[in-house]
Design a protein around this motif. Structure first.
Motif, PDB file in Angstrom:
ATOM      1  N   ALA A  61       0.764  -1.088  -0.106  1.00 21.09           N
ATOM      2  CA  ALA A  61       0.020  -0.086  -0.095  1.00 21.09           C
ATOM      3  C   ALA A  61       0.795   1.193  -0.047  1.00 21.09           C
ATOM      4  CB  ALA A  61      -1.084  -0.124   1.265  1.00 21.09           C
ATOM      5  N   ILE A  62       2.028   1.382   0.768  1.00 13.41           N
ATOM      6  CA  ILE A  62       2.910   2.342   0.749  1.00 13.41           C
ATOM      7  C   ILE A  62       3.554   2.588  -0.391  1.00 13.41           C
ATOM      8  CG2 ILE A  62       4.922   3.435   2.164  1.00 13.41           C
ATOM      9  CD1 ILE A  62       1.766   3.285   3.616  1.00 13.41           C
ATOM     10  N   ALA A  63       3.852   1.544  -1.095  1.00 15.67           N
ATOM     11  CA  ALA A  63       4.741   1.573  -2.219  1.00 15.67           C
ATOM     12  C   ALA A  63       3.825   2.082  -3.386  1.00 15.67           C
ATOM     13  CB  ALA A  63       5.178   0.254  -2.660  1.00 15.67           C
ATOM     14  N   GLU A  64       2.531   1.777  -3.294  1.00 12.32           N
ATOM     15  CA  GLU A  64       1.457   2.411  -4.314  1.00 12.32           C
ATOM     16  C   GLU A  64       1.542   3.900  -4.033  1.00 12.32           C
ATOM     17  OE1 GLU A  64      -3.178   2.122  -4.625  1.00 12.32           O
ATOM     18  OE2 GLU A  64      -1.998  -0.063  -5.094  1.00 12.32           O
ATOM     19  N   LEU A  65       1.331   4.268  -2.851  1.00  5.12           N
ATOM     20  CA  LEU A  65       1.457   5.574  -2.334  1.00  5.12           C
ATOM     21  C   LEU A  65       2.651   6.614  -2.812  1.00  5.12           C
ATOM     22  CD1 LEU A  65      -0.504   6.170   0.931  1.00  5.12           C
ATOM     23  CD2 LEU A  65      -1.277   6.884  -1.486  1.00  5.12           C
ATOM     24  N   GLY A  66       3.653   5.860  -2.617  1.00  4.96           N
ATOM     25  CA  GLY A  66       5.067   6.652  -2.954  1.00  4.96           C
ATOM     26  C   GLY A  66       5.412   7.603  -1.581  1.00  4.96           C
ATOM     27  N   VAL A  67       4.622   7.415  -0.678  1.00  8.69           N
ATOM     28  CA  VAL A  67       5.075   8.185   0.429  1.00  8.69           C
ATOM     29  C   VAL A  67       5.213   7.370   1.842  1.00  8.69           C
ATOM     30  CG1 VAL A  67       4.154   9.952   1.968  1.00  8.69           C
ATOM     31  CG2 VAL A  67       3.373   9.745  -0.175  1.00  8.69           C
ATOM     32  N   PRO A  68       6.676   7.310   2.404  1.00  8.21           N
ATOM     33  CA  PRO A  68       6.944   6.677   3.497  1.00  8.21           C
ATOM     34  C   PRO A  68       6.086   7.142   4.603  1.00  8.21           C
ATOM     35  CG  PRO A  68       8.392   8.492   3.412  1.00  8.21           C
ATOM     36  CD  PRO A  68       7.630   8.529   2.195  1.00  8.21           C
ATOM     37  N   ILE A  69       5.358   5.937   5.268  1.00  6.94           N
ATOM     38  CA  ILE A  69       4.526   6.052   6.602  1.00  6.94           C
ATOM     39  C   ILE A  69       4.784   4.822   7.430  1.00  6.94           C
ATOM     40  CG2 ILE A  69       1.895   6.437   7.156  1.00  6.94           C
ATOM     41  CD1 ILE A  69       1.402   7.208   4.388  1.00  6.94           C
ATOM     42  N   SER A  70       4.790   5.240   8.569  1.00  7.24           N
ATOM     43  CA  SER A  70       5.040   3.877   9.572  1.00  7.24           C
ATOM     44  C   SER A  70       3.596   3.294   9.630  1.00  7.24           C
ATOM     45  CB  SER A  70       5.386   4.555  10.756  1.00  7.24           C
ATOM     46  OG  SER A  70       5.598   3.552  11.906  1.00  7.24           O
ATOM     47  N   TRP A  71       3.949   1.732   9.962  1.00  8.93           N
ATOM     48  CA  TRP A  71       2.554   1.267  10.245  1.00  8.93           C
ATOM     49  C   TRP A  71       1.754   1.393  11.222  1.00  8.93           C
ATOM     50  CZ3 TRP A  71       0.975  -1.973  14.455  1.00  8.93           C
ATOM     51  CH2 TRP A  71       1.882  -2.173  15.369  1.00  8.93           C
ATOM     52  N   GLU A  72       2.386   2.139  12.209  1.00  8.53           N
ATOM     53  CA  GLU A  72       1.324   2.441  13.412  1.00  8.53           C
ATOM     54  C   GLU A  72       0.203   3.643  13.029  1.00  8.53           C
ATOM     55  OE1 GLU A  72       4.765   2.770  13.570  1.00  8.53           O
ATOM     56  OE2 GLU A  72       5.565   1.802  15.069  1.00  8.53           O
ATOM     57  N   GLU A  73       0.501   4.199  11.674  1.00  5.07           N
ATOM     58  CA  GLU A  73      -0.367   5.045  11.307  1.00  5.07           C
ATOM     59  C   GLU A  73      -1.707   4.161  11.073  1.00  5.07           C
ATOM     60  OE1 GLU A  73      -0.419   8.348  11.477  1.00  5.07           O
ATOM     61  OE2 GLU A  73       1.711   8.546  12.062  1.00  5.07           O
ATOM     62  N   ARG A  74      -1.637   2.987  10.768  1.00  8.91           N
ATOM     63  CA  ARG A  74      -2.797   2.197  10.249  1.00  8.91           C
ATOM     64  C   ARG A  74      -3.524   2.118  11.796  1.00  8.91           C
ATOM     65  NH1 ARG A  74      -7.046   0.846   9.168  1.00  8.91           N
ATOM     66  NH2 ARG A  74      -7.674  -0.960   8.059  1.00  8.91           N
ATOM     67  N   ARG A  75      -3.115   2.049  12.767  1.00  9.05           N
ATOM     68  CA  ARG A  75      -3.792   1.858  14.131  1.00  9.05           C
ATOM     69  C   ARG A  75      -4.326   0.496  14.324  1.00  9.05           C
ATOM     70  NH1 ARG A  75      -3.970   6.591  16.359  1.00  9.05           N
ATOM     71  NH2 ARG A  75      -5.867   6.287  17.673  1.00  9.05           N
TER      72      ARG A  75
END
Length: 151
Positions: A61-75
């Motif tokens: 999912a993050i690769a599709e967005l192209g933005v680095p986001i930590s897994w914790e943001e998924r909650r």
């Protein structure tokens, strides 16, 4: 093939801050100890006591967005890797000493787009948003524990 538990998170109240921990107790009446959503309430379903996210799905999912986001943001409560999580309701998943019953898909909500525009859509395909589960057997779990499908 066994996977591995690589993340544990909880929040003490709805929309509250997420706390990551190295180990935690899982209880039949509490879910992840200290997480507000896991507590069973009279007259309510406990089908969403624990949320489980697969690291590989998050990475896609993050690769599709192209933005680095930590897994914790998924909650989500538990982050696992190296195991294909079942989609069938009733499937059993052992994480360390605890046993969970998969009860459904953890649908990404609109709050995901507040994290990053398009995150909700990126989590929709192939159950990338994770699984919801109820506790069947409680116990102590810790980072590095084995994750296996049972039955």
């Amino acid at each position: 093939m066994a996977g591995r538990l690589i993340g544990i998170a909880r929040k003490s109240r709805a929309h509250g801050p997420l706390e990551t921990v190295d180990a935690v107790e899982i209880g039949l009446a509490t879910g992840v100890h200290g997480d507000h959503r896991g507590a069973t309430r009279p007259g309510k379903s406990n089908r969403r006591q624990v949320t489980i996210l697969r690291a590989e799905d998050w990475a896609a999912a993050i690769a599709e967005l192209g933005v680095p986001i930590s897994w914790e943001e998924r909650r989500a409560n538990l982050l696992v890797e190296g195991v294909d999580l079942p989609r069938a309701a009733g499937a059993m998943l052992r994480v360390g000493a605890a046993l969970f019953e998969i009860t459904g898909e953890c649908d990404p909500c609109r709050r995901m787009d507040a994290v990053a525009d398009g995150l909700q859509s990126a989590l929709r395909p192939d159950w990338r948003g994770g699984r919801i589960a109820r506790v069947i057997e409680g116990g102590h779990i810790a980072l590095g524990d084995s994750v296996e499908i049972e039955g």
